[in-house]
Design an enzyme around this catalytic site. Structure first.
Site, PDB file in Angstrom:
ATOM      1  N   ASP A   1     -13.050  -4.644   2.439  1.00 46.70           N
ATOM      2  CA  ASP A   1     -13.160  -4.879   1.002  1.00 46.70           C
ATOM      3  C   ASP A   1     -13.962  -6.108   0.578  1.00 46.70           C
ATOM      4  OD1 ASP A   1     -11.302  -2.912   1.459  1.00 46.70           O
ATOM      5  OD2 ASP A   1      -9.761  -3.734   0.145  1.00 46.70           O
TER       6      ASP A   1
ATOM      7  N   TYR B   1       0.842  -1.209   0.000  1.00 49.86           N
ATOM      8  CA  TYR B   1       0.000   0.000   0.000  1.00 49.86           C
ATOM      9  C   TYR B   1       0.874   1.255   0.000  1.00 49.86           C
ATOM     10  CZ  TYR B   1      -3.799  -3.207   1.107  1.00 49.86           C
ATOM     11  OH  TYR B   1      -4.709  -4.221   1.074  1.00 49.86           O
TER      12      TYR B   1
ATOM     13  N   GLU C   1      -0.920  -6.851   9.624  1.00 52.15           N
ATOM     14  CA  GLU C   1      -2.109  -6.177   9.102  1.00 52.15           C
ATOM     15  C   GLU C   1      -3.356  -6.641   9.861  1.00 52.15           C
ATOM     16  OE1 GLU C   1      -2.526  -6.832   4.916  1.00 52.15           O
ATOM     17  OE2 GLU C   1      -3.991  -5.223   4.653  1.00 52.15           O
TER      18      GLU C   1
ATOM     19  N   TRP D   1     -11.114  -9.829   5.158  1.00 56.96           N
ATOM     20  CA  TRP D   1     -12.250  -9.367   5.974  1.00 56.96           C
ATOM     21  C   TRP D   1     -13.309 -10.459   6.136  1.00 56.96           C
ATOM     22  CZ3 TRP D   1     -11.879  -5.005   8.732  1.00 56.96           C
ATOM     23  CH2 TRP D   1     -10.907  -4.077   8.351  1.00 56.96           C
TER      24      TRP D   1
HETATM   25  C1  GLC Z   1      -7.268  -2.583   2.394  1.00 57.67           C
HETATM   26  C2  GLC Z   1      -8.268  -2.537   3.527  1.00 57.67           C
HETATM   27  C3  GLC Z   1      -8.633  -1.102   3.818  1.00 57.67           C
HETATM   28  C4  GLC Z   1      -7.377  -0.300   4.097  1.00 57.67           C
HETATM   29  C5  GLC Z   1      -6.316  -0.477   3.007  1.00 57.67           C
HETATM   30  C6  GLC Z   1      -4.977   0.106   3.403  1.00 57.67           C
HETATM   31  O1  GLC Z   1      -7.810  -2.129   1.204  1.00 57.67           O
HETATM   32  O2  GLC Z   1      -9.396  -3.293   3.247  1.00 57.67           O
HETATM   33  O3  GLC Z   1      -9.514  -1.012   4.893  1.00 57.67           O
HETATM   34  O4  GLC Z   1      -7.674   1.044   4.257  1.00 57.67           O
HETATM   35  O5  GLC Z   1      -6.133  -1.832   2.740  1.00 57.67           O
HETATM   36  O6  GLC Z   1      -4.535  -0.415   4.634  1.00 57.67           O
END
Ligand code: GLC
Length: 415
Positions: free
Chosen positions: A158, A28, A388, A345
């Protein structure tokens, strides 16, 4: 000093990209909306300047219509899909075109209380109010009090089983080639499935074709869910925003916010289903309740003062879900068909969800369960690291490592 606290702070430093914090390296690589709000609450405990920076940098992505996007692409990176060329939005800084849970004002009030810095809080307060107005117009145009999501990613959860029925209606065809990057960083068994990704991108294509105009999107949306977790967060954030308005003597704002809050409070209470001992979201395409058993059904604790009967029922149900789990709180009811202990999730426990549930249990005078959940979260992190999320059955840390919001949650929960 507790060495884990030092480690948590070190993770936030490592994930700093210049005043904003990426959720984790590689997987991310940009600024995510609700991640940053949680991170700001962590920073607020020891570095209010840095906490303000986090929120200020997020607001750089705010759209003219008030929406604060779920991702702000401050710098390019090729380790994430879908990037700016898939979103096709038109803000001065590239952003995604959808939003995420409005934790922002909850963080802002905590930060303001820690710093007392009115000059720095005020512009962020204005940004938050614009965003709340956007929620109530763009995502509840009929004025029901429940706000709707047009994409599962807007929930922050998600691939939750809560979306299975509504998402199955969304075609898997896309104009955009789906080139996943996530599965090269993390085991594919822990991530959403390919078919989910096809549908996620189909929705992006539909909304890009609406040129991200919210009224057009509302009309065309093949996925539309009036959601209880988001509404609960919005309502709690609305309470905090109202407190700030009051403190700043902005009485017209305060009255406007109170009206939003009252509408949402009534609407949320109406989503209580005694047969399940939880609250349910509504699928606005079919008009049906979403009965899938997920943690979202307990999130209204955060924003409502439940009667003793309701609170007893909620806590008893939460206890049933937690029994036998090594790390509470599972995001899907253990052992139902849709439950998968390691898949994102669909079962795993997440520190930030626990943080919200702990606040909600505390608000509703359920100190024992709040403390049990706090200890369970703190122990999981101390044993497995700043993962995470956690497999609720084995306690194993899963997904990305060195995760910012897990670090921020630890700073708050271990204190
Ligand atoms: C995933 C999670 C989301 C979060 C993102 C960055 O997409 O589902 O909730 O904000 O990762 O951590």
């Amino acid at each position: 000093m507790n060495m884990h606290i030092n480690e948590a702070k070190r993770i936030l430093v490592t994930n700093d990209r210049g005043g904003y914090t990426v959720p984790t390296d590689r997987l991310y690589p940009f600024q995510w909306n609700w991640d940053s709000a949680f991170v700001a609450m962590g920073f607020a405990l020891y570095d209010t300047d840095r906490a303000y920076r986090e929120l200020e940098r997020l607001v750089e992505g705010q759209w003219a219509d008030g929406m604060i996007p779920h991702i702000v692409f401050h710098q390019p990176s090729d380790s994430y899909f879908p990037g700016p060329n898939v979103w096709r939005t038109r803000h001065s800084i590239p952003t995604s075109g959808i939003t995420q849970p409005p934790v922002f004002a909850i963080a802002l009030r905590k930060l303001h209380e820690a710093s007392g810095d009115r000059t720095r809080t005020l512009p962020l307060y204005e940004a938050a109010l614009k965003w709340h107005r956007w929620w109530y117009s763009a995502r509840d145009p009929e004025g029901t009090g429940l706000v709707a999501l047009l994409h599962p990613w807007e929930s922050g959860s998600d691939n939750s089983p809560a979306w299975d029925v509504a998402l199955a209606r969304v075609p898997t065809t896309t104009d955009t080639p789906v080139v996943r990057k996530d599965t090269s960083h993390v085991n594919a068994d822990m991530r959403p499935r390919n078919e989910d990704y096809q549908r996620f991108i189909h929705l992006v294509d539909v909304y890009a074709a609406c040129e991200w105009n919210w009224a057009k999107q509302w009309e065309k949306a093949p996925f539309k869910v009036a959601e209880v977790q988001t509404t609960a967060i919005l309502l709690k954030a609305g309470e905090d925003l109202r407190a700030l308005a009051q403190e700043f003597g902005l009485l017209d704002d305060a009255a406007e916010i109170v009206a939003f809050n009252e509408k949402s409070r009534r609407a949320l209470l109406a989503q209580w289903r005694p047969a399940f001992s939880r609250f349910v979201s509504r699928d606005l395409v079919s008009g049906q309740d979403i009965e899938a058993p997920t943690h979202a059904g307990f999130l209204p604790l955060l924003a409502l003062d439940l009667s003793a009967d309701l609170a007893d029922a909620v806590v008893a149900e939460m206890q049933r879900w937690s029994d036998g789990m090594k790390v509470a709180f599972p995001t899907t009811k253990p052992y139902v068909d849709s439950f998968e202990a390691k898949r994102y999730w669909r079962g795993p426990s997440w520190a930030i969800i626990n943080w919200l549930l702990i606040e909600g249990l505390t608000r509703n005078s359920r100190a024992d369960m709040a403390e049990a959940l706090r200890l369970s979260t703190v122990r999981a992190i101390e044993t497995e690291g700043f993962a995470e999320y956690f497999d609720p059955i084995t306690g194993e840390g899963c997904g990305g490592l060195g995760f910012s919001w897990t670090a921020a949650a630890y700073l708050s929960l271990a204190a």
